[in-house]
Design an enzyme around this catalytic site. Structure first.
Site, PDB file in Angstrom:
ATOM      1  N   GLU A 261       8.640  40.286  34.207  1.00 24.58           N
ATOM      2  CA  GLU A 261       7.611  41.187  34.749  1.00 24.58           C
ATOM      3  C   GLU A 261       6.287  40.695  34.207  1.00 24.58           C
ATOM      4  O   GLU A 261       6.003  40.836  33.014  1.00 24.58           O
ATOM      5  CB  GLU A 261       7.874  42.617  34.294  1.00 24.58           C
ATOM      6  CG  GLU A 261       9.159  43.151  34.886  1.00 24.58           C
ATOM      7  CD  GLU A 261       9.212  44.668  34.919  1.00 24.58           C
ATOM      8  OE1 GLU A 261      10.159  45.162  35.518  1.00 24.58           O
ATOM      9  OE2 GLU A 261       8.323  45.316  34.351  1.00 24.58           O
ATOM     10  N   CYS A 295      -0.711  45.982  34.179  1.00 18.94           N
ATOM     11  CA  CYS A 295      -0.401  44.899  35.110  1.00 18.94           C
ATOM     12  C   CYS A 295      -0.798  45.332  36.517  1.00 18.94           C
ATOM     13  O   CYS A 295      -1.156  44.506  37.341  1.00 18.94           O
ATOM     14  CB  CYS A 295       1.070  44.554  35.039  1.00 18.94           C
ATOM     15  SG  CYS A 295       2.117  45.993  35.184  1.00 18.94           S
TER      16      CYS A 295
HETATM   17  P1  NDP Z   1       2.092  37.760  26.249  1.00 19.65           P
HETATM   18  O1  NDP Z   1       2.734  36.858  27.247  1.00 19.65           O
HETATM   19  O2  NDP Z   1       1.077  37.195  25.352  1.00 19.65           O
HETATM   20  O3  NDP Z   1       3.212  38.402  25.301  1.00 19.65           O
HETATM   21  C1  NDP Z   1       4.286  39.177  25.784  1.00 19.65           C
HETATM   22  C2  NDP Z   1       5.361  39.234  24.718  1.00 19.65           C
HETATM   23  O4  NDP Z   1       5.892  37.931  24.508  1.00 19.65           O
HETATM   24  C3  NDP Z   1       4.866  39.701  23.354  1.00 19.65           C
HETATM   25  O5  NDP Z   1       5.896  40.435  22.709  1.00 19.65           O
HETATM   26  C4  NDP Z   1       4.588  38.393  22.658  1.00 19.65           C
HETATM   27  O6  NDP Z   1       4.579  38.516  21.269  1.00 19.65           O
HETATM   28  C5  NDP Z   1       5.754  37.547  23.149  1.00 19.65           C
HETATM   29  N1  NDP Z   1       5.520  36.108  23.150  1.00 19.65           N
HETATM   30  C6  NDP Z   1       4.360  35.421  23.036  1.00 19.65           C
HETATM   31  N2  NDP Z   1       4.591  34.078  23.126  1.00 19.65           N
HETATM   32  C7  NDP Z   1       5.937  33.931  23.303  1.00 19.65           C
HETATM   33  C8  NDP Z   1       6.804  32.806  23.479  1.00 19.65           C
HETATM   34  N3  NDP Z   1       6.338  31.551  23.510  1.00 19.65           N
HETATM   35  N4  NDP Z   1       8.127  33.038  23.647  1.00 19.65           N
HETATM   36  C9  NDP Z   1       8.620  34.296  23.660  1.00 19.65           C
HETATM   37  N5  NDP Z   1       7.854  35.394  23.486  1.00 19.65           N
HETATM   38  C10 NDP Z   1       6.531  35.222  23.323  1.00 19.65           C
HETATM   39  O7  NDP Z   1       1.521  38.996  27.060  1.00 19.65           O
HETATM   40  P2  NDP Z   1       0.735  40.243  26.490  1.00 19.65           P
HETATM   41  O8  NDP Z   1       1.481  40.871  25.378  1.00 19.65           O
HETATM   42  O9  NDP Z   1      -0.661  39.873  26.241  1.00 19.65           O
HETATM   43  O10 NDP Z   1       0.830  41.266  27.693  1.00 19.65           O
HETATM   44  C11 NDP Z   1      -0.095  41.307  28.713  1.00 19.65           C
HETATM   45  C12 NDP Z   1       0.501  40.711  29.984  1.00 19.65           C
HETATM   46  O11 NDP Z   1       1.664  41.426  30.336  1.00 19.65           O
HETATM   47  C13 NDP Z   1      -0.441  40.841  31.145  1.00 19.65           C
HETATM   48  O12 NDP Z   1      -0.457  39.625  31.864  1.00 19.65           O
HETATM   49  C14 NDP Z   1       0.194  41.956  31.977  1.00 19.65           C
HETATM   50  O13 NDP Z   1      -0.143  41.901  33.323  1.00 19.65           O
HETATM   51  C15 NDP Z   1       1.642  41.731  31.719  1.00 19.65           C
HETATM   52  N6  NDP Z   1       2.416  42.948  31.985  1.00 19.65           N
HETATM   53  C16 NDP Z   1       3.188  42.999  33.102  1.00 19.65           C
HETATM   54  C17 NDP Z   1       3.873  44.141  33.433  1.00 19.65           C
HETATM   55  C18 NDP Z   1       4.704  44.213  34.673  1.00 19.65           C
HETATM   56  O14 NDP Z   1       5.431  45.193  34.832  1.00 19.65           O
HETATM   57  N7  NDP Z   1       4.662  43.256  35.578  1.00 19.65           N
HETATM   58  C19 NDP Z   1       3.787  45.350  32.603  1.00 19.65           C
HETATM   59  C20 NDP Z   1       2.963  45.186  31.445  1.00 19.65           C
HETATM   60  C21 NDP Z   1       2.294  44.015  31.156  1.00 19.65           C
HETATM   61  P3  NDP Z   1       3.201  38.858  20.516  1.00 19.65           P
HETATM   62  O15 NDP Z   1       2.423  39.819  21.336  1.00 19.65           O
HETATM   63  O16 NDP Z   1       3.676  39.469  19.261  1.00 19.65           O
HETATM   64  O17 NDP Z   1       2.474  37.555  20.366  1.00 19.65           O
END
Ligand code: NDP
Length: 489
Positions: A261, A295
């Site tokens: 997502e 999102c």
């Molecule tokens: P990120 O992609 O930065 O992070 C998402 C999660 O993945 C966090 O828990 C993060 O940890 C972890 N993460 C980061 N790098 C890696 C990696 N290489 N491998 C595995 N896990 C990793 O996104 P954001 O947290 O900034 O979230 C915002 C984004 O999420 C926006 O683009 C938004 O649109 C999307 N989103 C989509 C939704 C949907 O339903 N389609 C709903 C909500 C959000 P950490 O944060 O601790 O670095």
């Protein structure tokens, strides 16, 4: 606030003690308050060793959990729902302190899990029921002798990696159906919602979900990466498209279930026959709710040229209600952004747009101390601007005038994303004509930025693959087993 802080420190101490017994060698994760950039606390991150242990624990327990009667798993989820009600105020304050969401919206987010619980509990038996397909259409000798049966089994151990913007929404949408369908879950909340993630873990255990069935992984992207590379049977990820694409490579190699997502750049189109006042009110909420960090937040607004000026007037009027404030106050509507770097990023989008001909209707700059950005509207935008192409993830939207429905449709689809899109019009037929050709997984007529437990939530193009919610969102945590059954002749 002072009284709460004392409670918070006590609560946090107990968390640290718990963490310390699991992990004494790992680095600490600093949790900051985005409203003033102060350090709230530090909690131990998982190390490779502690993560390995958690995975091993889950694997060992997965057979027991799979065979636990569904009724027991359902009872635990219902109890969790009650505990969320009991602790609503404390949980809302933690969420607001660590990611900056206005407190009234934090309460709403936590409360929204109740209708999801009702939906999941109401549908789980139907979703998991076995099926005996009718053989009548393919009648032949062999088919009449052999009975066929389709059964659904849990995947096993799944990784749930979650974003920070709606930790209760996006976390719950994965871990609740995963647990109900008999999977063990390793839940990695974002570093910006780690305290909320741990609080959810504590409450699930108190509700009767065994500790081995639900474990929280604490850390940042490094721990997320390690979890993705581990021996899990499925990865359920909510986050940015960039991280989602990285994860997809690993999952593809291991041929495990993958659900993504991802981001959005969600458009709305205001037709010349729309109720302009209602549309402006609804769209202002779609842009600024959760400080635009959704999102499905509205980021692009196309307006039929015949109503361009009057609509802008009304949007300015209704958006005036969305002002920056202290997120711990009940009246606050726009809080700080969760991530320190985000205001500077939004500033670059604004500067780029102004340089290419946009003009500022309101906002357009950083707010007060902390990670605030003023609610911002930019008019005269076009698709050469980064603002109309890149996900902003903040309280900001670009407006553009269009000559007709076809031009609006072309611009709505001119994006790498495909999450949601909305049309405001008095005519359902007109909205339908436009929306049926929009490349988005969710479409809205006279509403926006809405999620329903009854409908699948997913994305097209760079917005993801697979779904959560709905009956599909329960079954996605299972795999089918096909039985061919023949009595000894
Ligand atoms: P990120 O992609 O930065 O992070 C998402 C999660 O993945 C966090 O828990 C993060 O940890 C972890 N993460 C980061 N790098 C890696 C990696 N290489 N491998 C595995 N896990 C990793 O996104 P954001 O947290 O900034 O979230 C915002 C984004 O999420 C926006 O683009 C938004 O649109 C999307 N989103 C989509 C939704 C949907 O339903 N389609 C709903 C909500 C959000 P950490 O944060 O601790 O670095």
């Amino acid at each position: 606030l002072h009284v709460f802080h004392l409670d918070f420190i006590e609560w946090e101490k107990s968390l640290r003690l718990k963490g310390a017994t699991l992990n004494t060698t790992g680095a600490l994760l600093a949790i900051k308050n985005p409203a003033n950039a102060s350090l709230l606390c530090e909690i131990p991150k998982d190390t490779c060793r502690s993560l390995e242990k958690k995975i091993e624990r889950a694997r060992t327990f997965s057979k027991t959990w799979k065979n636990t009667p569904l009724i027991e798993r359902m009872a635990a989820l219902r109890r969790f729902d009650e505990l969320l009600k009991r602790d609503l105020e404390k949980l809302a304050q933690i969420l607001t302190l660590e990611m900056g969401k206005p407190i009234a919206q934090s309460r709403d987010e936590i409360r929204s899990t109740h209708s999801r619980t009702e939906f999941f509990l109401g549908e789980i038996e139907r979703a998991l029921a076995g099926e005996e397909p009718s053989c009548q259409d393919y009648h032949n000798t062999e088919m009449t002798e052999i009975r066929e049966f389709l059964e659904r089994e849990p995947l096993g151990v799944i990784a749930s990696i979650s974003a920070w913007n709606y930790p209760y929404f996006v976390g719950f949408n994965v871990f609740a159906p995963a647990l109900l369908t008999g999977n063990c879950v390793l839940y990695k909340p974002s570093e910006h919602a780690a305290l909320s993630g741990r609080a959810m873990g504590d409450l699930l255990h108190e509700a009767g979900i065994p500790e081995q069935a639900f474990q929280v992984v604490v850390g940042d992207g490094e721990q997320g990466q390690a979890l993705v590379a581990s021996q899990v049977d499925g990865i359920f990820f909510t986050g940015s498209s960039a991280t989602g694409k990285l994860i997809a490579k690993t999952a593809q190699e291991r041929m495990i279930r993958l659900q993504l997502e991802l981001g959005g750049k969600d458009p709305v189109y205001v037709c010349d026959d729309a109720d302009l006042d209602f549309a402006a009110y609804s769209i202002a909420e779609g842009i600024f709710y959760n400080s635009g960090q959704g999102c499905s937040s509205v980021e692009r607004i196309y307006i039929h040229e015949a109503v361009h000026e009057p609509f802008i007037e009304r949007l300015q009027y209704h958006s005036a209600a969305w002002q920056i404030g202290n997120p711990l106050e009940d009246t606050c509507k726009v809080g700080p952004l969760a991530r320190e770097e985000q205001p500077a990023f939004l500033m670059t989008q604004v500067e780029d747009a102004i340089q290419k001909g946009a003009f500022v209707l309101r906002g357009g700059k950083r707010g007060r101390d902390g990670y605030f950005f003023e609610p911002t509207l930019l008019a005269n935008c076009n698709h050469s601007m980064r603002l109309m192409q890149e996900e902003s993830f903040g309280p900001i939207a670009g407006l553009a005038s269009v000559p007709n429905d076809q031009a609006a449709l072309t611009l709505m689809n001119d994006t790498t994303y495909g999450l949601t899109a909305a049309v405001y019009s008095r005519s359902k037929e007109r909205a339908r004509r436009i929306l049926k050709d929009v490349e988005a997984a969710t479409v809205y007529w006279n509403c926006c930025d809405r999620v329903s437990p009854r409908l699948p939530w997913g994305g097209r193009k760079d917005s993801g693959m697979g779904v959560t919610l709905s009956v599909e969102g329960l079954r996605i945590f299972t795999r089918t087993k096909a039985w061919h059954l023949r009595d000894t002749p």
